[in-house]
Design a protein around this motif. Sequence first.
Motif, PDB file in Angstrom:
ATOM      1  N   VAL A   1       0.853  -1.188   0.000  1.00 49.64           N
ATOM      2  CA  VAL A   1       0.000   0.000   0.000  1.00 49.64           C
ATOM      3  C   VAL A   1       0.889   1.238   0.000  1.00 49.64           C
ATOM      4  CG1 VAL A   1      -1.797   1.291   1.213  1.00 49.64           C
ATOM      5  CG2 VAL A   1      -1.802  -1.220   1.281  1.00 49.64           C
ATOM      6  N   GLY A   2       0.662   2.133  -0.948  1.00 53.18           N
ATOM      7  CA  GLY A   2       1.447   3.355  -1.009  1.00 53.18           C
ATOM      8  C   GLY A   2       1.493   3.917  -2.418  1.00 53.18           C
ATOM      9  N   LYS A   3       1.858   5.182  -2.519  1.00 58.71           N
ATOM     10  CA  LYS A   3       1.892   5.851  -3.813  1.00 58.71           C
ATOM     11  C   LYS A   3       2.859   5.194  -4.792  1.00 58.71           C
ATOM     12  CE  LYS A   3       0.605  10.346  -1.845  1.00 58.71           C
ATOM     13  NZ  LYS A   3       1.041  11.751  -1.596  1.00 58.71           N
ATOM     14  N   VAL A   4       3.873   4.503  -4.254  1.00 54.62           N
ATOM     15  CA  VAL A   4       4.873   3.875  -5.126  1.00 54.62           C
ATOM     16  C   VAL A   4       4.263   2.776  -6.000  1.00 54.62           C
ATOM     17  CG1 VAL A   4       6.888   4.392  -3.693  1.00 54.62           C
ATOM     18  CG2 VAL A   4       5.526   2.340  -3.227  1.00 54.62           C
ATOM     19  N   CYS A   5       3.097   2.236  -5.613  1.00 54.41           N
ATOM     20  CA  CYS A   5       2.481   1.147  -6.391  1.00 54.41           C
ATOM     21  C   CYS A   5       2.143   1.581  -7.811  1.00 54.41           C
ATOM     22  CB  CYS A   5       1.226   0.632  -5.688  1.00 54.41           C
ATOM     23  SG  CYS A   5       1.543  -0.249  -4.147  1.00 54.41           S
ATOM     24  N   LYS A   6       1.871   2.885  -7.990  1.00 51.03           N
ATOM     25  CA  LYS A   6       1.495   3.330  -9.337  1.00 51.03           C
ATOM     26  C   LYS A   6       2.684   3.364 -10.301  1.00 51.03           C
ATOM     27  CE  LYS A   6       1.704   8.319  -8.299  1.00 51.03           C
ATOM     28  NZ  LYS A   6       0.894   9.559  -8.196  1.00 51.03           N
ATOM     29  N   LEU A   7       3.894   3.160  -9.756  1.00 52.73           N
ATOM     30  CA  LEU A   7       5.090   3.146 -10.609  1.00 52.73           C
ATOM     31  C   LEU A   7       5.266   1.819 -11.337  1.00 52.73           C
ATOM     32  CD1 LEU A   7       7.606   4.902  -8.185  1.00 52.73           C
ATOM     33  CD2 LEU A   7       6.461   5.914 -10.165  1.00 52.73           C
ATOM     34  N   ALA A   8       4.527   0.795 -10.900  1.00 49.54           N
ATOM     35  CA  ALA A   8       4.701  -0.533 -11.494  1.00 49.54           C
ATOM     36  C   ALA A   8       4.466  -0.530 -12.995  1.00 49.54           C
ATOM     37  CB  ALA A   8       3.768  -1.536 -10.812  1.00 49.54           C
TER      38      ALA A   8
END
Length: 500
Positions: free
Chosen positions: A233-240
């Motif tokens: 969970v976190g904003k970094v997930c959208k970097l995938a």
Amino acid sequence: MKKGKVWLVGAGPGDIGLFTLKGMEVLKNADVVVYDSLVGQGVLAKIPTEARLINVGKRADKHTMPQEGINQVLLEEALKGNRVVRLKGGDPFLFGRGGEELELLTENEIPYEIVPGVTSSIAVPAYNGIPVTHRDFCSSVHIITGHRRAGEKYDIDFKALTNTKGTLVFLMGIAALADICQGLLDAGMDPDMPAAVLQKGTTADQKRVVATVSTLKEEVERQGIETPAIIVVGKVCKLAANFGWYENLSLAGWKVLVTRPKGRSSRTADELRKRGAEVLELPSIRTVALDEQTELWQAFDRMDTYQWIAFTSPTGAEIFFEELKNAHKDIRSLAGVHIAAIGQGTAKVLEERGILVDLIPEIYDGDSLGEALAAKLTGGEKILLPRAGKGNENLVKILKTHGARVDDIATYDTVYEKSRLINIGEEIRTGSIDCVVFTSASTVKGFVESTGLADYSGVVAACIGKQTKAAADAYGMQTFVAEKATIEALIELVVKIKNK
């Protein structure tokens, strides 16, 4: 009685390339291996044959042995004087209960070492293109166990986690995914916060589902997921979407079985892994040098009568030179004798011993070696053929047809092997193996002996040469043959099969 020693070894998240060098070294010297269900198959395949195995099978709520029993086993085996490896998925101290296992050892003054492992909480997001920290999005990462005892509420301060504004990684929490997401929402987390479930990371079954905290449960139900899996969970997930790299490798998502003689390093496996395949490396045959080498020693005494020595395998070459040394002779006794090798692997063994080969056939098989060598004969030459007890009969026939006198001397036998830990037959039946790579006809026969299936029509076989293909064809496999009998061509063949 001398006490033994215990090593708590982290096996990593699955990909054997993430198993540490120290872990591998410790494992090679183990007397006893106590392992659990989360250890990757690639690592299991590296456990030495001589080691005694104890399966404690921990996964979720299904335990082959309770933790107290595991602690006792480690103590008892160490008291017997054994080198005990406790092989654990991931890292032994990150929700691996390694600290509990040390308590009983410490009380009884048993020496131990900890070999840290690569944890899935970092590695699995990385294999999915998710950096757990990123300066533009967060400055902390928090790893939380998602597991809870049946009937009990979470002892997790969701409010505190939400306030960190960091990346949250939940291990062992898939069964409670809805509760975790709801706990975060109730604590004030933005419903649109990116979140992901990452399945079986670093393996061929890797899969990710990316959504938001408010929609993740619904999206997982729609797309389907298997355990083990982690929640991020976190904003970094959208970097995938931009940073995903593993799935771009040419063999990502494929599980390939490489058969080979036991004890031989496999460049084939290494090259397949570089292209993203999950490689299960299992010896299907084992070569055993004959105890009685009288015929070979007699050949050493008449070495000046041979015009050619033909080597048909790296093993044959290694045994030849080992026996030459045992007979108190060296390469000087080969002066004037021409050397033929069946392929580059055999030639490399010879070169390492100071011998440059005079002949290698274009196609690396027995018939081609016979034809290439026959083309060099004028008639009446004497040829020494030190090789396996059950070698290619046609090779001798070809040479004799062209007037050669052949001393066909058995120096080793080929024995079929079967994995103690992995049921390859079941892997084939369930479709877990996408392709099987064969580098010789004997590995095909060893594979069949070890699996014992009634039907091999579902096996996709990548074969290094026509004789290997013929052996696989005889069992009804779906066969493909490399354009050249080289490792490079074999690897490209596997890529072509995947993309066909």
